[in-house]
Scaffold this active site. Structure first.
Site, mmCIF file in Angstrom:
data_model
loop_
_atom_site.group_PDB
_atom_site.id
_atom_site.type_symbol
_atom_site.label_atom_id
_atom_site.label_comp_id
_atom_site.label_asym_id
_atom_site.label_seq_id
_atom_site.Cartn_x
_atom_site.Cartn_y
_atom_site.Cartn_z
ATOM 1 N N GLU A 1 0.885 -1.170 0.000
ATOM 2 C CA GLU A 1 0.000 0.000 0.000
ATOM 3 C C GLU A 1 0.912 1.206 0.000
ATOM 4 O OE1 GLU A 1 -3.004 -0.394 -0.694
ATOM 5 O OE2 GLU A 1 -3.026 -2.547 -0.352
ATOM 6 N N CYS B 1 -1.725 8.786 4.327
ATOM 7 C CA CYS B 1 -1.717 8.445 2.903
ATOM 8 C C CYS B 1 -3.030 8.887 2.265
ATOM 9 C CB CYS B 1 -1.503 6.953 2.728
ATOM 10 S SG CYS B 1 -2.498 6.021 3.878
#
Ligand code: NAD
Length: 543
Positions: A293, A327
């Site tokens: 990720e 993020c």
């Protein structure tokens, strides 16, 4: 061996504590914070359950007060990484055979310990080491980590329950074996919960793991290790090494028994690791699983029908909480001209009211960015925008690293929808806004979809249901986590499984069965109760 089909205890998301002024929980947390801040922790690595100190140490300095030293960690040499791998392989035989309910029990116990006696310490180390305010620490290092431990136990059972059909005289079974060999977890600085989840989700499924935390998260990583030990995780199941990420990764990825990478961090590093796995592919005993990720350039798009105050609040929270170092943080926004004046006023007023400073003062909404490299990178982009004809800083823009790495929440307004801060991930408290003509709302969706290489999170605001339907379709591939009339941050385990595609990652959805499925290698078992004794089929009797 189990003599029963056990149910995992009922799973709920951990309630978020409020830490109101004068509350006992706030007093407990802040007294832990204060005593740890004045203390000095010597942090060893963990190999085969032993504390390993190499004498090659690195100081730990809080980002908001970098002249203070709160501890040090010991760095690995290559031989320690090799020992960590050997320790994994030795622990594997017993751990892989441990019944699932005993593996689950360790993590369910860790969740209870963290919800109770470890909560203040985990939050305090996250506040000090990663510069999070009380609320940001609570939702990450307490609640999200607890949720990962509890929900992963539930997801494991859901996977195991998936069994094939059997026909008459035959029993088909599916066994969800852990991967052969050992796995490798490489974790980022920005979420203590992710640091805990990456190694433990693999281990929950019976794997063994070498864990390499970010050098900027080791202070709270040390508490994760304490917690897992107290919860009863056997020696050697997770081995933890610190130090030079390149040497550590080179050593691990060269080992033929390497069988899985669980990564969260920047796109650039993930690509480099994947490339290295590719180069070594002929040397491995099995094809390694690769889950990563990575970066994001997350958007907020508003339609002329949107509510200005709601859009402004989503920007203020979505772009600036934890200094934009999520993020999922909003870092580009597309606002219709008719709403811009109101939205601009609301954002400026919000930002002017945000207090900035050390996390110990709980009224500080904004704390420091993680380290000097990050501070320098973000401040250079801001300095560039200050001079650029295509950009205008409408609020914020001050950067100060005299005591800590402080950057004001900053809003850049650009006339160029492809401006560099509309597509580059800065990972700081900066959002860039492009104002579009109301009539061009459909064309603007194309900009949202095509301007950046990432596809992690995105939020749209509208009161018009036909518009919502249209945009949901038009932006189908622009975000792995898509929000309607909400900010693009704050995914909750079990509610919004998290991950993105394109350059944002393999989208294996942390906090879901889809992630855990990557860490098993199913074996199909067919048992025939009465085996045939004649090769001839009935049709052969025709002649
Ligand atoms: P980073 O890539 O700098 O570091 C991540 C990990 O990789 C750390 O453990 C680091 O030590 C290691 N590493 C660094 N260089 C390496 C190398 N050359 N070889 C091997 N390992 C190396 O990322 P970070 O600064 O810790 O975290 C911020 C990044 O993580 C941002 O890009 C953010 O978008 C991303 N992130 C993504 C998600 C998600 O779910 N998509 C979640 C959190 C963070």
């Amino acid at each position: 061996m189990a003599s029963g089909f056990y149910n995992v205890p009922n799973i709920e998301n951990e309630p978020v504590k409020e830490y109101l002024p004068g509350s006992q929980e706030l007093k407990d947390l802040m007294s832990t914070y204060q005593s740890m801040n004045l203390d000095f922790v010597d942090i060893p690595m963990l190999i085969n359950g032993e504390e390993v100190r190499t004498g090659k140490t690195v100081a730990i300095n809080p980002p908001h007060d970098f002249k203070r030293t709160v501890g040090q960690y010991h760095e690995a040499e290559e031989k320690h990484v090799i020992q960590a791998i050997s320790s994994c392989l030795e622990a594997k035989a017993l751990w892989a055979k441990t019944p699932w309910e005993h593996r689950a029990a360790i993590f369910l116990k860790a969740a209870e310990l963290l919800a109770g006696p470890y909560r203040a310490k985990m939050n305090a180390t996250t506040m000090i080491g990663q510069s999070k305010n009380v609320h940001q620490a609570e939702i990450d290092s307490a609640c999200e980590m607890i949720d990962f431990f509890r929900f992963n136990a539930q997801f494991m059972v859901e996977i195991y329950k998936n069994q094939p059909k059997s026909s008459k005289g035959v029993w088909n079974r599916m066994e969800y074996r852990p991967l052969e060999g050992f796995t490798y977890a490489v974790t980022p600085f920005n979420f203590t919960a992710i640091a805990a989840n990456l190694p433990t989700s693999m281990v929950m499924m019976g794997n063994v793991c070498v864990w390499k935390p970010s050098n900027s998260q080791i202070y709270s990583a040390n508490v994760i290790i304490e917690l897992l030990k107290e919860a009863g995780l056997p020696d050697g199941v997770i081995n933890v090494v610190y130090g030079d990420p390149v040497m550590i990764s080179n050593t691990i990825l060269a080992n033929p028994n390497f069988s899985g990478l669980h990564f969260t961090g920047s796109t650039e590093v993930f690509r480099a690791l994947w490339e290295q796995v590719g180069k070594n592919i002929g040397n491995y005993k099995s094809y390694p699983r690769i889950v990563g990720e990575t970066g994001g350039k997350d958007f907020i798009w508003a339609h002329p029908s949107a509510d200005s105050k709601q859009v402004a609040t989503a920007i203020s929270r979505g772009a600036f909480e934890y200094q934009g170092q999520k993020c999922s943080a909003a870092s580009r926004a597309y606002i219709p001209k008719s709403l811009w004046s109101d939205i601009k006023d609301y954002i400026i007023s919000d930002i002017k009211s945000m207090k900035l400073g050390r996390p110990f003062i709980t009224g500080h909404f904004i704390n420091a960015v993680i380290h000097e490299d990050s501070f320098d990178k973000i401040s250079q982009y801001i300095a560039y925008a200050k001079k650029d004809k295509e950009a205008q800083i409408i609020v914020g823009g001050k950067c100060d690293k005299t005591k800590g790495y402080f950057i004001e929440p900053t809003v850049i307004l650009t006339s160029n929808p492809k401006y560099k801060t509309m597509h580059t991930e800065l990972f700081g408290p900066v959002i860039t806004i492009y104002v579009y003509e109301d009539k061009d709302w459909k064309e603007t969706l194309r900009l949202v979809d095509e301007t950046s290489e990432y596809a992690l999170t995105g939020a749209i605001f509208s009161k018009d249901r036909y518009v919502i339907d249209y945009v949901e379709d038009a932006l189908r591939n622009a975000a792995g986590n898509f929000y309607i009339n909400d900010k693009p941050t704050g995914a909750v385990v079990g509610q919004q499984p998290f991950g993105g595609s394109r350059s944002s990652g393999t989208n294996d959805k942390a906090g879901s069965i889809w992630n855990l499925l990557r860490w098993v290698s199913p074996r199909t078992i067919k048992e025939t109760f009465v085996s045939p004794t004649d090769y001839r089929y009935p049709f052969l009797n025709n002649n």
